[in-house]
Motif scaffolding. Structure first.
Motif, PDB file in Angstrom:
ATOM      1  N   SER A  97      39.781  -5.683 -81.504  1.00 42.44           N
ATOM      2  CA  SER A  97      40.473  -4.390 -81.618  1.00 42.44           C
ATOM      3  C   SER A  97      40.592  -3.698 -80.269  1.00 42.44           C
ATOM      4  CB  SER A  97      39.742  -3.478 -82.595  1.00 42.44           C
ATOM      5  OG  SER A  97      39.797  -4.029 -83.890  1.00 42.44           O
ATOM      6  N   ARG A  98      39.560  -3.785 -79.469  1.00 43.30           N
ATOM      7  CA  ARG A  98      39.585  -3.137 -78.160  1.00 43.30           C
ATOM      8  C   ARG A  98      40.648  -3.772 -77.256  1.00 43.30           C
ATOM      9  NH1 ARG A  98      34.295  -3.707 -75.448  1.00 43.30           N
ATOM     10  NH2 ARG A  98      33.621  -2.929 -77.449  1.00 43.30           N
ATOM     11  N   TYR A  99      40.786  -5.098 -77.309  1.00 41.11           N
ATOM     12  CA  TYR A  99      41.758  -5.788 -76.467  1.00 41.11           C
ATOM     13  C   TYR A  99      43.195  -5.583 -76.946  1.00 41.11           C
ATOM     14  CZ  TYR A  99      38.682  -8.603 -73.467  1.00 41.11           C
ATOM     15  OH  TYR A  99      37.787  -9.021 -72.519  1.00 41.11           O
ATOM     16  N   PHE A 100      43.397  -5.562 -78.273  1.00 42.32           N
ATOM     17  CA  PHE A 100      44.765  -5.609 -78.793  1.00 42.32           C
ATOM     18  C   PHE A 100      45.161  -4.416 -79.652  1.00 42.32           C
ATOM     19  CE2 PHE A 100      43.447  -9.880 -77.800  1.00 42.32           C
ATOM     20  CZ  PHE A 100      44.471 -10.292 -76.977  1.00 42.32           C
ATOM     21  N   GLY A 101      44.218  -3.640 -80.111  1.00 43.12           N
ATOM     22  CA  GLY A 101      44.528  -2.430 -80.860  1.00 43.12           C
ATOM     23  C   GLY A 101      44.762  -2.640 -82.337  1.00 43.12           C
ATOM     24  N   SER A 102      45.694  -3.485 -82.684  1.00 40.75           N
ATOM     25  CA  SER A 102      46.018  -3.683 -84.098  1.00 40.75           C
ATOM     26  C   SER A 102      46.345  -5.150 -84.363  1.00 40.75           C
ATOM     27  CB  SER A 102      47.224  -2.819 -84.480  1.00 40.75           C
ATOM     28  OG  SER A 102      48.392  -3.312 -83.832  1.00 40.75           O
ATOM     29  N   LYS A 103      46.356  -5.490 -85.620  1.00 41.08           N
ATOM     30  CA  LYS A 103      46.713  -6.843 -86.038  1.00 41.08           C
ATOM     31  C   LYS A 103      48.147  -7.155 -85.619  1.00 41.08           C
ATOM     32  CE  LYS A 103      47.132  -9.513 -90.312  1.00 41.08           C
ATOM     33  NZ  LYS A 103      46.846  -9.498 -91.767  1.00 41.08           N
ATOM     34  N   ALA A 104      49.036  -6.191 -85.765  1.00 40.27           N
ATOM     35  CA  ALA A 104      50.446  -6.395 -85.403  1.00 40.27           C
ATOM     36  C   ALA A 104      50.587  -6.659 -83.904  1.00 40.27           C
ATOM     37  CB  ALA A 104      51.281  -5.196 -85.823  1.00 40.27           C
ATOM     38  N   ALA A 105      49.887  -5.886 -83.093  1.00 37.37           N
ATOM     39  CA  ALA A 105      49.956  -6.079 -81.639  1.00 37.37           C
ATOM     40  C   ALA A 105      49.372  -7.438 -81.251  1.00 37.37           C
ATOM     41  CB  ALA A 105      49.218  -4.952 -80.924  1.00 37.37           C
ATOM     42  N   LEU A 106      48.296  -7.824 -81.904  1.00 41.28           N
ATOM     43  CA  LEU A 106      47.692  -9.129 -81.648  1.00 41.28           C
ATOM     44  C   LEU A 106      48.656 -10.244 -82.059  1.00 41.28           C
ATOM     45  CD1 LEU A 106      45.424 -11.022 -80.832  1.00 41.28           C
ATOM     46  CD2 LEU A 106      44.369 -10.609 -83.072  1.00 41.28           C
ATOM     47  N   PHE A 107      49.299 -10.099 -83.211  1.00 44.63           N
ATOM     48  CA  PHE A 107      50.261 -11.103 -83.661  1.00 44.63           C
ATOM     49  C   PHE A 107      51.382 -11.268 -82.632  1.00 44.63           C
ATOM     50  CE2 PHE A 107      54.247 -12.131 -85.880  1.00 44.63           C
ATOM     51  CZ  PHE A 107      53.931 -13.405 -86.316  1.00 44.63           C
ATOM     52  N   GLU A 108      51.914 -10.157 -82.161  1.00 44.15           N
ATOM     53  CA  GLU A 108      53.005 -10.229 -81.187  1.00 44.15           C
ATOM     54  C   GLU A 108      52.562 -10.952 -79.917  1.00 44.15           C
ATOM     55  OE1 GLU A 108      56.167  -7.417 -78.782  1.00 44.15           O
ATOM     56  OE2 GLU A 108      55.090  -6.586 -80.492  1.00 44.15           O
ATOM     57  N   GLU A 109      51.421 -10.571 -79.393  1.00 44.52           N
ATOM     58  CA  GLU A 109      50.947 -11.219 -78.168  1.00 44.52           C
ATOM     59  C   GLU A 109      50.594 -12.685 -78.399  1.00 44.52           C
ATOM     60  OE1 GLU A 109      48.806  -9.358 -75.112  1.00 44.52           O
ATOM     61  OE2 GLU A 109      49.017  -7.367 -76.010  1.00 44.52           O
ATOM     62  N   ALA A 110      50.055 -12.996 -79.580  1.00 50.58           N
ATOM     63  CA  ALA A 110      49.732 -14.395 -79.895  1.00 50.58           C
ATOM     64  C   ALA A 110      51.007 -15.224 -80.011  1.00 50.58           C
ATOM     65  CB  ALA A 110      48.919 -14.474 -81.185  1.00 50.58           C
ATOM     66  N   LEU A 111      52.040 -14.661 -80.611  1.00 52.11           N
ATOM     67  CA  LEU A 111      53.309 -15.379 -80.742  1.00 52.11           C
ATOM     68  C   LEU A 111      53.922 -15.635 -79.366  1.00 52.11           C
ATOM     69  CD1 LEU A 111      55.443 -16.649 -82.528  1.00 52.11           C
ATOM     70  CD2 LEU A 111      56.411 -14.360 -82.890  1.00 52.11           C
ATOM     71  N   VAL A 112      53.929 -14.642 -78.513  1.00 54.91           N
ATOM     72  CA  VAL A 112      54.448 -14.820 -77.152  1.00 54.91           C
ATOM     73  C   VAL A 112      53.591 -15.848 -76.408  1.00 54.91           C
ATOM     74  CG1 VAL A 112      54.802 -13.674 -74.913  1.00 54.91           C
ATOM     75  CG2 VAL A 112      55.543 -12.550 -77.038  1.00 54.91           C
ATOM     76  N   HIS A 113      52.283 -15.775 -76.592  1.00 52.81           N
ATOM     77  CA  HIS A 113      51.364 -16.731 -75.958  1.00 52.81           C
ATOM     78  C   HIS A 113      51.695 -18.159 -76.400  1.00 52.81           C
ATOM     79  CE1 HIS A 113      47.582 -18.437 -74.508  1.00 52.81           C
ATOM     80  NE2 HIS A 113      47.408 -18.947 -75.708  1.00 52.81           N
ATOM     81  N   VAL A 114      51.907 -18.362 -77.689  1.00 50.89           N
ATOM     82  CA  VAL A 114      52.249 -19.692 -78.207  1.00 50.89           C
ATOM     83  C   VAL A 114      53.587 -20.152 -77.628  1.00 50.89           C
ATOM     84  CG1 VAL A 114      52.902 -20.950 -80.307  1.00 50.89           C
ATOM     85  CG2 VAL A 114      50.860 -19.549 -80.290  1.00 50.89           C
ATOM     86  N   LEU A 115      54.540 -19.261 -77.559  1.00 47.37           N
ATOM     87  CA  LEU A 115      55.841 -19.622 -76.989  1.00 47.37           C
ATOM     88  C   LEU A 115      55.702 -20.074 -75.538  1.00 47.37           C
ATOM     89  CD1 LEU A 115      58.080 -16.781 -78.435  1.00 47.37           C
ATOM     90  CD2 LEU A 115      58.321 -19.232 -78.873  1.00 47.37           C
ATOM     91  N   ARG A 116      54.898 -19.357 -74.784  1.00 45.23           N
ATOM     92  CA  ARG A 116      54.744 -19.684 -73.358  1.00 45.23           C
ATOM     93  C   ARG A 116      53.929 -20.954 -73.131  1.00 45.23           C
ATOM     94  NH1 ARG A 116      53.681 -13.570 -71.504  1.00 45.23           N
ATOM     95  NH2 ARG A 116      55.867 -12.928 -71.410  1.00 45.23           N
ATOM     96  N   THR A 117      52.914 -21.154 -73.930  1.00 49.94           N
ATOM     97  CA  THR A 117      52.020 -22.287 -73.677  1.00 49.94           C
ATOM     98  C   THR A 117      52.427 -23.566 -74.390  1.00 49.94           C
ATOM     99  OG1 THR A 117      50.509 -21.592 -75.433  1.00 49.94           O
ATOM    100  CG2 THR A 117      50.022 -20.839 -73.199  1.00 49.94           C
TER     101      THR A 117
END
Length: 187
Positions: free
Chosen positions: A56-76
């Motif tokens: 929660s401290r790093y990403f704030g919310s589940k939605a924000a984490l999902f977005e960053e995880a999706l972008v992370h998967v796309l990039r990697t």
């Protein structure tokens, strides 16, 4: 007094970037495996081997984490090749490796949740469709990009579900020809 202070161990310092990367990788795995609606921050924290409060401290919310995880998967995990000549063949040969299956699964499972669906739409437009439009160029670049995205997504879903061990060679040849026709601007 000095000997008491000297014996006290230094507090363990966390590598913020490594921890963040571990959380993103765990989130991608959990969102892929469970879908957005069923994934929980606690489950992600356990997989990342961190405290739930840290997620929660790093990403704030589940939605924000999902977005960053999706972008992370796309990039990697993106296996996109920018060579136009032989593009269809190159992409079709990468499908059996299943290196970008997580991208498709995360996008498709996001459709069941309105918040995740909007994130998936935005991320796919910004990080997949628009770069593809720019690369394809005229004529009808947006339509061709959408055709390519639809073809690849549908193919990955179908083959991953129906042929988890082996994708028929004739299907890969068909995909290669179809993708190349889109790149070449053929109707």
């Amino acid at each position: 007094m000095e000997s008491v202070l000297a014996a006290k161990p230094e507090p363990k310092r966390r590598n913020l970037e490594q921890t963040r990367a571990r959380i993103l990788a765990a989130a991608a795995d959990v969102f892929t495996r469970s879908g957005y609606a069923q994934a929980g921050l606690r489950e992600i924290a356990v997989e990342a081997q961190v405290a739930p409060s840290l997620v929660s401290r790093y990403f704030g919310s589940k939605a924000a984490l999902f977005e960053e995880a999706l972008v992370h998967v796309l990039r990697t995990n993106s296996v996109f090749t920018w060579q136009k000549i032989g593009f269809g063949e190159a992409m079709a040969r990468l499908i059996p490796e299943r290196s970008n299956t997580n991208i498709t699964v995360m996008l498709v499972t996001a459709l069941a949740d309105p918040e995740a669906k909007e994130i998936a739409r935005r991320v796919s437009r910004e990080h997949m469709i628009q770069p593809l439009v720019d690369w394809l160029g005229p004529p009808h670049a947006l339509e061709r990009a959408m055709d390519m995205f639809s073809l690849m997504t549908g193919f990955v879903i179908q083959m991953d579900g129906l042929y988890p061990e082996t994708i028929p060679e004739h299907s890969l040849r068909w995909l290669a020809r179809s993708l190349q026709a889109i790149v070449d601007g053929e109707d």
